[in-house]
Motif scaffolding. Sequence first.
Motif, PDB file in Angstrom:
ATOM      1  N   ASP A 163       0.810  -1.220   0.000  1.00  0.00           N
ATOM      2  CA  ASP A 163       0.000   0.000   0.000  1.00  0.00           C
ATOM      3  C   ASP A 163       0.842   1.267   0.000  1.00  0.00           C
ATOM      4  O   ASP A 163       0.440   2.275  -0.586  1.00  0.00           O
ATOM      5  CB  ASP A 163      -0.914  -0.014   1.231  1.00  0.00           C
ATOM      6  N   LYS A 164       2.016   1.236   0.645  1.00  0.00           N
ATOM      7  CA  LYS A 164       2.725   2.486   0.912  1.00  0.00           C
ATOM      8  C   LYS A 164       4.143   2.537   0.343  1.00  0.00           C
ATOM      9  O   LYS A 164       4.855   3.506   0.600  1.00  0.00           O
ATOM     10  CB  LYS A 164       2.760   2.739   2.421  1.00  0.00           C
ATOM     11  N   THR A 165       4.581   1.499  -0.377  1.00  0.00           N
ATOM     12  CA  THR A 165       5.908   1.554  -1.002  1.00  0.00           C
ATOM     13  C   THR A 165       5.790   1.216  -2.485  1.00  0.00           C
ATOM     14  O   THR A 165       4.768   0.704  -2.949  1.00  0.00           O
ATOM     15  CB  THR A 165       6.901   0.565  -0.353  1.00  0.00           C
ATOM     16  N   THR A 166       6.868   1.505  -3.202  1.00  0.00           N
ATOM     17  CA  THR A 166       6.903   1.243  -4.638  1.00  0.00           C
ATOM     18  C   THR A 166       7.374  -0.158  -4.968  1.00  0.00           C
ATOM     19  O   THR A 166       7.596  -0.475  -6.140  1.00  0.00           O
ATOM     20  CB  THR A 166       7.848   2.251  -5.314  1.00  0.00           C
ATOM     21  N   LEU A 167       7.545  -1.016  -3.989  1.00  0.00           N
ATOM     22  CA  LEU A 167       8.019  -2.380  -4.245  1.00  0.00           C
ATOM     23  C   LEU A 167       7.050  -3.125  -5.162  1.00  0.00           C
ATOM     24  O   LEU A 167       5.825  -3.114  -4.936  1.00  0.00           O
ATOM     25  CB  LEU A 167       8.130  -3.163  -2.932  1.00  0.00           C
ATOM     26  N   PRO A 168       7.562  -3.805  -6.180  1.00  0.00           N
ATOM     27  CA  PRO A 168       6.696  -4.715  -6.941  1.00  0.00           C
ATOM     28  C   PRO A 168       6.159  -5.809  -6.016  1.00  0.00           C
ATOM     29  O   PRO A 168       6.877  -6.276  -5.128  1.00  0.00           O
ATOM     30  CB  PRO A 168       7.636  -5.305  -8.000  1.00  0.00           C
ATOM     31  N   TRP A 169       4.941  -6.227  -6.246  1.00  0.00           N
ATOM     32  CA  TRP A 169       4.343  -7.211  -5.352  1.00  0.00           C
ATOM     33  C   TRP A 169       5.129  -8.507  -5.346  1.00  0.00           C
ATOM     34  O   TRP A 169       5.186  -9.207  -4.331  1.00  0.00           O
ATOM     35  CB  TRP A 169       2.881  -7.458  -5.748  1.00  0.00           C
ATOM     36  N   ASP A 170       5.757  -8.845  -6.507  1.00  0.00           N
ATOM     37  CA  ASP A 170       6.494 -10.115  -6.537  1.00  0.00           C
ATOM     38  C   ASP A 170       7.862 -10.009  -5.877  1.00  0.00           C
ATOM     39  O   ASP A 170       8.609 -10.994  -5.832  1.00  0.00           O
ATOM     40  CB  ASP A 170       6.638 -10.615  -7.977  1.00  0.00           C
TER      41      ASP A 170
END
Length: 573
Positions: A265-272
Amino acid sequence: MPPPRPDNPLIVQGDLTVLAEVDAPRYAEARDALARFAELVKSPEHVHTYRITPLSIWNACAAGVPVDAIAGALDEYAKYPVPPHLAARVREFADRYGRVRLDREADEDDDPAGARTLLLRASDAALAEELARGRGLAPLLADRAGPTTFRVRADDRGRLKQGLVRAGFPAEDMAGYAEAEPLGITLRSETLGGAPFALRPYQADAVAAFHAGGSARGGSGVVVLPCGAGKTVVGMACMAAVGASTLVLTTSVTAVRQWIAELRDKTTLPWDAIGEYTGDTKDVRPVTVATYQVLTHRARADAEFTHLALFDERAWGLIVYDEVHVLPAPVFQVTAGLQARRRLGLTATLVREDGREDDVFALIGPKKADVPWKVLERQGWIATAVCREVRVPIPDDLRLPYAVAEPRDRFRIAAENPAKEAVVREILAEHAGEPALVIGTYLDQLRALAGALDAPLLTGATAQRRRDVLFDAFRAGELPVLVVSKVANFAVDLPDASLAVEVSGTFGSRQEEAQRLGRLLRPKAGANQAHFYTVVSRDTVEQEVALRRQLFLCEQGYGYEIVDAGPYAGRDA
């Protein structure tokens, strides 16, 4: 001798204890000052007792509190002159912080992970000799590199830091960190739902104190913030500051999935890039969130721990210890060997029931930030809480069994007092419409209450899928009351809960009291008000134990009203 100052609350004693008069005009400001460098040990109604210890002073120094500010606070709020030798003792404790320093022996450009030896430097030859002869330290300091310098095996870095803390000379660890797998992560300016998102000022300060601009002085330590104040957000911001692969350790599958949801929700990390490592799923990714339970799992008592190899799965740049005050002993042991990795502890209270605060200091790092709960309450970042203890008489038919029982059995008889049910009903009726948690320790008692209240029961035996359903229904307002065991003490996000009724606890656990109150403190619409009740059996050992649990509430500045039930007459503060 200067005359007494009657408005001042503190009586500073030569044995390093400080008495604080609760009714004195300047008590609140003196309490906030004391919290930075002293530990609350007793809190009866009118006079609280604090203790100044080497560890409390070292944590203050690590958090940037100048020793002159400590001495100045004691002078400022003391009713009588401060014993001269006490200021000298405080300065002595503070002076010990940093008199020993760890550096890497490798060339400046070398990877510290490749350095096989470190250098321990003492401030003078006399101290070096004292350490070399110290019990437990001598085997680690066998290789002398000079009058004040020892070569130390890099693998002994954690054990040495533990030994130095116990010897009274905590090391300033400047040996740096290993090269880690890089991670591209930034915080969003708005959540996935489109809500604006930014660090609060105290969160940004905590991140800056932990990271220290990326220098060797940063990268290891503990951030102390109340539940509901956004410790997870601080953890994510530290991940972004470090910019390296991260292993997050937390207390339950529910907490693991809350971390993953927050990261998405709050970071730009890719979900994978985010993996779950629990009993159900073993998915190691650049950011991996695991439970302490799975890491400490083994087939039998004398077997190897099955999953501790997770610590070596990747070149982790940061390890986050959520709820660091419950860190299991095997994870402490592994952490001793992880001193070339950055380490962040997150907690609402540094109190450990096993007394291992010194190991947290040595192996995770010193306290880097600690914002008083009442300060955040005044600023509106957490809910205002009213705390009450309701005392209930023991029924006549239990008086004799209680009187003849063994001490441990007495506590349970008092805790499971069936007369508590009527009081719980009255409290819930008084606060009808407020999302409520009924919290306890003993399952038979909780089953009876859940049946009487026609409310669902959630315990450690509740399947994870069922837990998720119940928590979601409570958050959605479909369940007005949830009966929970101590499984809900840690890292469960129930932001709308505004009422908690504690019917039994784990003896005198301040740690548990912190977590249970913390379930209520997320900011709320409207009055931003929460109520925390503890129901105890009058004139029993449970009432005595409740005094110890009050220590946490008192040190955070909460008033603690005591009322008698019979019948219970609740009232708004």
